[in-house]
Design a protein around this motif. Structure first.
Motif, PDB file in Angstrom:
ATOM      1  N   ASP A 218       0.826  -1.214   0.000  1.00 39.73           N
ATOM      2  CA  ASP A 218       0.000   0.000   0.000  1.00 39.73           C
ATOM      3  C   ASP A 218       0.862   1.266   0.000  1.00 39.73           C
ATOM      4  OD1 ASP A 218      -2.327  -1.593   0.083  1.00 39.73           O
ATOM      5  OD2 ASP A 218      -2.189  -1.726   2.266  1.00 39.73           O
ATOM      6  N   GLY A 219       1.984   1.209  -0.712  1.00 43.15           N
ATOM      7  CA  GLY A 219       2.814   2.394  -0.898  1.00 43.15           C
ATOM      8  C   GLY A 219       3.770   2.708   0.224  1.00 43.15           C
ATOM      9  N   ARG A 220       3.951   1.793   1.172  1.00 42.19           N
ATOM     10  CA  ARG A 220       4.855   2.107   2.275  1.00 42.19           C
ATOM     11  C   ARG A 220       5.449   0.827   2.869  1.00 42.19           C
ATOM     12  NH1 ARG A 220      -0.352   3.101   3.704  1.00 42.19           N
ATOM     13  NH2 ARG A 220      -1.244   1.867   5.405  1.00 42.19           N
ATOM     14  N   TYR A 221       6.587   1.019   3.540  1.00 45.57           N
ATOM     15  CA  TYR A 221       7.252  -0.051   4.267  1.00 45.57           C
ATOM     16  C   TYR A 221       6.733  -0.073   5.711  1.00 45.57           C
ATOM     17  CZ  TYR A 221      10.673  -0.224   0.426  1.00 45.57           C
ATOM     18  OH  TYR A 221      11.291  -0.353  -0.793  1.00 45.57           O
ATOM     19  N   PRO A 222       7.097  -1.101   6.489  1.00 44.26           N
ATOM     20  CA  PRO A 222       6.742  -1.081   7.917  1.00 44.26           C
ATOM     21  C   PRO A 222       7.212   0.200   8.593  1.00 44.26           C
ATOM     22  CG  PRO A 222       7.522  -3.257   7.302  1.00 44.26           C
ATOM     23  CD  PRO A 222       7.736  -2.371   6.105  1.00 44.26           C
ATOM     24  N   SER A 223       6.463   0.643   9.576  1.00 43.84           N
ATOM     25  CA  SER A 223       6.698   1.949  10.191  1.00 43.84           C
ATOM     26  C   SER A 223       7.972   1.976  11.025  1.00 43.84           C
ATOM     27  CB  SER A 223       5.515   2.315  11.082  1.00 43.84           C
ATOM     28  OG  SER A 223       5.467   1.460  12.217  1.00 43.84           O
ATOM     29  N   GLY A 224       8.477   3.192  11.221  1.00 41.87           N
ATOM     30  CA  GLY A 224       9.635   3.370  12.083  1.00 41.87           C
ATOM     31  C   GLY A 224       9.370   2.950  13.505  1.00 41.87           C
ATOM     32  N   GLU A 225       8.134   3.140  13.980  1.00 45.34           N
ATOM     33  CA  GLU A 225       7.787   2.734  15.338  1.00 45.34           C
ATOM     34  C   GLU A 225       7.908   1.217  15.493  1.00 45.34           C
ATOM     35  OE1 GLU A 225       6.052   6.604  14.379  1.00 45.34           O
ATOM     36  OE2 GLU A 225       5.973   4.642  13.397  1.00 45.34           O
ATOM     37  N   TYR A 226       7.424   0.502  14.490  1.00 46.00           N
ATOM     38  CA  TYR A 226       7.530  -0.963  14.538  1.00 46.00           C
ATOM     39  C   TYR A 226       8.999  -1.390  14.518  1.00 46.00           C
ATOM     40  CZ  TYR A 226       7.791  -5.732  12.808  1.00 46.00           C
ATOM     41  OH  TYR A 226       8.133  -7.044  12.660  1.00 46.00           O
ATOM     42  N   LEU A 227       9.783  -0.790  13.638  1.00 46.59           N
ATOM     43  CA  LEU A 227      11.200  -1.174  13.521  1.00 46.59           C
ATOM     44  C   LEU A 227      11.955  -0.844  14.805  1.00 46.59           C
ATOM     45  CD1 LEU A 227      11.880   0.006   9.855  1.00 46.59           C
ATOM     46  CD2 LEU A 227      11.334  -2.296  10.662  1.00 46.59           C
ATOM     47  N   SER A 228      11.641   0.277  15.415  1.00 46.55           N
ATOM     48  CA  SER A 228      12.284   0.644  16.680  1.00 46.55           C
ATOM     49  C   SER A 228      11.939  -0.337  17.788  1.00 46.55           C
ATOM     50  CB  SER A 228      11.872   2.057  17.102  1.00 46.55           C
ATOM     51  OG  SER A 228      12.376   3.020  16.202  1.00 46.55           O
ATOM     52  N   ALA A 229      10.723  -0.842  17.744  1.00 49.09           N
ATOM     53  CA  ALA A 229      10.318  -1.809  18.758  1.00 49.09           C
ATOM     54  C   ALA A 229      11.075  -3.125  18.596  1.00 49.09           C
ATOM     55  CB  ALA A 229       8.813  -2.043  18.679  1.00 49.09           C
ATOM     56  N   LEU A 230      11.465  -3.457  17.360  1.00 47.90           N
ATOM     57  CA  LEU A 230      12.300  -4.634  17.146  1.00 47.90           C
ATOM     58  C   LEU A 230      13.690  -4.411  17.739  1.00 47.90           C
ATOM     59  CD1 LEU A 230      11.508  -5.686  13.467  1.00 47.90           C
ATOM     60  CD2 LEU A 230      11.216  -7.130  15.489  1.00 47.90           C
ATOM     61  N   ASP A 231      14.255  -3.254  17.406  1.00 48.05           N
ATOM     62  CA  ASP A 231      15.577  -2.862  17.905  1.00 48.05           C
ATOM     63  C   ASP A 231      15.714  -1.371  17.626  1.00 48.05           C
ATOM     64  OD1 ASP A 231      18.491  -2.224  17.841  1.00 48.05           O
ATOM     65  OD2 ASP A 231      18.703  -4.383  18.191  1.00 48.05           O
ATOM     66  N   PRO A 232      16.043  -0.553  18.619  1.00 47.45           N
ATOM     67  CA  PRO A 232      16.132   0.889  18.388  1.00 47.45           C
ATOM     68  C   PRO A 232      17.060   1.258  17.229  1.00 47.45           C
ATOM     69  CG  PRO A 232      16.200   0.425  20.735  1.00 47.45           C
ATOM     70  CD  PRO A 232      16.261  -0.911  20.044  1.00 47.45           C
ATOM     71  N   GLY A 233      18.093   0.463  17.009  1.00 44.93           N
ATOM     72  CA  GLY A 233      19.016   0.757  15.923  1.00 44.93           C
ATOM     73  C   GLY A 233      18.485   0.406  14.551  1.00 44.93           C
ATOM     74  N   PHE A 234      17.319  -0.263  14.515  1.00 42.24           N
ATOM     75  CA  PHE A 234      16.767  -0.724  13.241  1.00 42.24           C
ATOM     76  C   PHE A 234      15.791   0.288  12.642  1.00 42.24           C
ATOM     77  CE2 PHE A 234      14.606  -4.383  10.832  1.00 42.24           C
ATOM     78  CZ  PHE A 234      15.710  -4.601  10.006  1.00 42.24           C
ATOM     79  N   ALA A 235      15.576   1.390  13.331  1.00 35.99           N
ATOM     80  CA  ALA A 235      14.579   2.365  12.892  1.00 35.99           C
ATOM     81  C   ALA A 235      14.897   2.959  11.530  1.00 35.99           C
ATOM     82  CB  ALA A 235      14.450   3.481  13.927  1.00 35.99           C
ATOM     83  N   ASP A 236      16.178   2.986  11.142  1.00 33.76           N
ATOM     84  CA  ASP A 236      16.566   3.601   9.885  1.00 33.76           C
ATOM     85  C   ASP A 236      16.669   2.596   8.740  1.00 33.76           C
ATOM     86  OD1 ASP A 236      18.782   2.185  10.680  1.00 33.76           O
ATOM     87  OD2 ASP A 236      20.228   3.760  10.141  1.00 33.76           O
ATOM     88  N   PHE A 237      16.241   1.368   8.948  1.00 33.63           N
ATOM     89  CA  PHE A 237      16.461   0.345   7.917  1.00 33.63           C
ATOM     90  C   PHE A 237      15.782   0.707   6.600  1.00 33.63           C
ATOM     91  CE2 PHE A 237      15.522  -3.873   5.935  1.00 33.63           C
ATOM     92  CZ  PHE A 237      16.841  -4.217   5.659  1.00 33.63           C
ATOM     93  N   VAL A 238      14.593   1.293   6.674  1.00 32.62           N
ATOM     94  CA  VAL A 238      13.869   1.633   5.447  1.00 32.62           C
ATOM     95  C   VAL A 238      14.661   2.625   4.600  1.00 32.62           C
ATOM     96  CG1 VAL A 238      11.808   2.811   4.580  1.00 32.62           C
ATOM     97  CG2 VAL A 238      11.593   1.039   6.310  1.00 32.62           C
ATOM     98  N   THR A 239      15.438   3.507   5.239  1.00 32.33           N
ATOM     99  CA  THR A 239      16.236   4.458   4.458  1.00 32.33           C
ATOM    100  C   THR A 239      17.280   3.729   3.611  1.00 32.33           C
ATOM    101  OG1 THR A 239      17.926   4.815   6.181  1.00 32.33           O
ATOM    102  CG2 THR A 239      15.936   6.172   6.278  1.00 32.33           C
ATOM    103  N   LYS A 240      17.678   2.548   4.031  1.00 26.34           N
ATOM    104  CA  LYS A 240      18.648   1.769   3.252  1.00 26.34           C
ATOM    105  C   LYS A 240      17.986   1.062   2.076  1.00 26.34           C
ATOM    106  CE  LYS A 240      21.327   0.904   7.487  1.00 26.34           C
ATOM    107  NZ  LYS A 240      22.527   1.720   7.213  1.00 26.34           N
TER     108      LYS A 240
END
Length: 561
Positions: A218-240
């Motif tokens: 639907d035009g987007r990747y998983p949210s930064g909030e979700y990624l941060s909940a996995l690991d705070p350092g993972f919040a920027d993964f979508v930028t990669k």
């Protein structure tokens, strides 16, 4: 001879990147005639035990590759295919590529793979992670558990579970096991898109891998909030992962001067958007209409089909708008091991004199259905669909002192057909029709295997009319990218080929296989759905033993050093 527009004949090149080699195919645009092909084996193959050049040993379930092997295919296979075809490079109007997925690598912002940076070359996480790198299973388990806990809307688009093979699981593994390599990675990219970047100098992402392997819905990747909940350092993964996203069949760019020098093709010709080996084969097999499931059968099997609407299918690999062709919902499922399973028996378990596929097939074909008294589970490389658990393992039930190699061989053939039937039934139960099957890939030459699939699934089975389905599919997409056809559907109709209903179900065999399938399904649910987790416990014991042995070896080396 004149082409589709009345001019002199034009040609396109399709390059198919497989697990062990890459193949180039020269195809005539007007009718899809295959005029020349060449294969180049990867120098390093699959890196599973230790990094090259005396690098460190790898833990269990790792599978890496060297990106330089991919460039070598362009330098060797493409010119060789042109020579074999007798086609002048000036007549080629486009090139298309496909790749195994999810095969991913971390790079700098300019596309340089991290494993090619001298100070990172000894770090395993800097290398390409091949599709069958399954060491990220614990990370996939956490991704799934948190997604369900948070009721993330995208998780149902993947059948309720994300695979250890997918981008996010592999990315999370890098972050938590090698934070420095993760930090150095400006991009985390599918090899399907990276090779296009190498060809035209432009970074693009294709909707197929972004949707199926990158969790983009639907035009987007998983949210930064979700990624941060996995690991705070993972919040920027979508930028990669962020890059220009293009539909299949589009022109990613023009062939660069560097890539023209590698391939011998004219600078400036069309470079098609990247694609996946399985999904691109649907066009080659003229299987873009809804309900026609394509099984691309090789070391593993990928099942793809178009549907008219979106449905949530438990255990599927994904459903993506335009994921196979624009204008349809593309569904994917798969089996992590198929040809590899048969090869294991021939290589490691068959006695001398019976150690060829041909001999075992001939003997197995002489048996009535069920005469071997066996049933097997096809999890020798884990389970991709429907259980999405790569820690599961193989099983054969019914062995006696009378069991012979051909009995086991046939049971293994049948087990993969049972696995495909599980996938088909999951689609049908979810409201996605599967009317018939088209088989593609190297295993289509085994007539016994093809008939077993028709009988087990109780559906007519057609066979692609090309021995090089992915490469032909990539060439078809190249023709569209070059403007020779207005759509993938029209190019497929002109350039693709299929032999219709070559294998039809035998009613007696269908009934006999129904009984065996009931036993397969009972074992499948018992060992795969929590009835007995012995496979997972054995995997843990094995990994602990291997880790202890590796640590002991390192200690000895330190003492000696």
């Amino acid at each position: 001879m004149s082409g589709v527009d009345g001019t002199d004949e034009r040609y396109v090149v399709g390059v198919d990147y497989g697990t062990l080699s890459g193949r180039a195919l020269v195809v005539r645009v007007s009718d899809g005639a295959e005029l020349g092909t060449a294969v180049h084996a990867y120098r390093h193959g699959v890196i599973e035990s230790a990094l090259p050049e005396g690098g460190p040993a790898l833990p269990p379930d790792w599978a890496l590759q060297d990106p330089e092997d991919y460039r070598a295919v362009l330098r060797h296979a493409v010119p060789a295919a042109l020579a074999a075809a007798g086609v002048a490079p000036s007549q080629v109007i486009g090139i298309g590529t496909d790749f195994t997925a999810c095969t991913v690598l971390p790079t700098l912002a300019d596309g340089t793979p991290l494993c090619e940076i001298p100070e990172l070359r000894h770090r395993p996480h800097a290398w390409v992670k091949l599709w069958k790198h399954h060491a990220a299973q614990p990370h996939a388990d956490r991704i799934n558990a948190l997604a369900h806990e948070r009721r993330e809307p995208w998780i149902s688009r993947y059948g309720g579970k994300v695979s250890a093979e997918w981008q996010f699981a592999k990315g999370l593994q890098i972050l938590e096991e090698d934070p420095e390599t993760y930090r150095r990675a400006d991009r985390f990219i599918e090899a399907a898109d990276w090779i296009v970047w190498q060809l035209c100098g432009t970074e693009t992402r294709n909707v197929c891998t972004a949707g199926y392997k990158g969790l983009r819905q639907d035009g987007r990747y998983p949210s930064g909030e979700y990624l941060s909940a996995l690991d705070p350092g993972f919040a920027d993964f979508v930028t990669k992962l962020d890059g220009p996203l293009l539909p299949l069949g589009d022109r990613a760019g023009n062939l660069s001067s560097q890539a023209a020098a590698w391939t011998g093709l004219p600078e400036g010709i069309a470079v098609a958007v990247g694609n996946v080996d399985a999904h691109v084969t649907a066009a080659a097999a003229q299987a873009l209409n809804p309900g026609r499931l394509v099984a691309i059968m090789g070391t593993s099997t990928c099942h793809v089909l178009n549907g008219t609407h979106r449905a949530d299918v438990p255990g599927m690999c994904g459903v993506v708008d335009g994921g196979i062709s624009p204008g349809a919902w593309g569904y994917e499922a798969g089996q992590s091991g198929v040809g590899d399973i048969f090869g294991w028996l021939v290589t490691h378990a068959a006695p001398a004199g019976l150690d060829t596929h041909e001999q075992l097939t001939e003997l197995a074909a002489a048996q009535p259905v069920g005469a071997h008294g066996l049933v097997a589970l096809d999890w020798w490389n884990g389970n991709r669909s429907l259980l999405v658990n790569h820690d599961l393992s193989g099983l054969i039930v019914g062995m006696t002192l009378a069991t012979r190699p051909q009995d086991v061989y046939r049971a293994l053939l049948e087990s993969t057909a049972f696995g495909t039937r599980m996938i088909i039934e999951a689609f049908v139960d979810a409201g996605v029709p599967v009317t018939d099957l088209v088989a593609a890939g190297g295993l289509t030459s085994n007539r016994l295997l093809m008939q077993i699939y028709a009988d087990v699934t109780d559906r007519p089975l057609s066979v692609i009319g090309s021995a090089q389905g992915p490469a032909l599919g990539s060439a078809i997409h190249a023709a569209v990218a070059a403007g020779a056809y207005p759509s993938i559907h029209e190019a497929s109709a002109a350039m693709g080929r299929v032999r219709e209903a070559v294998y039809r179900p035998d009613p007696d065999n269908v009934r006999a296989y129904d009984a065996l399938y009931a036993e397969y399904r009972a074992l499948h649910d018992h060992f795969g759905r929590g009835g007995n987790d012995v496979m997972l416990r054995l995997r843990a014991i094995r990994n602990a033993a291997l880790d202890a042995a590796a640590a002991k070896a390192d200690t000895i080396l330190e003492v000696l050093g």
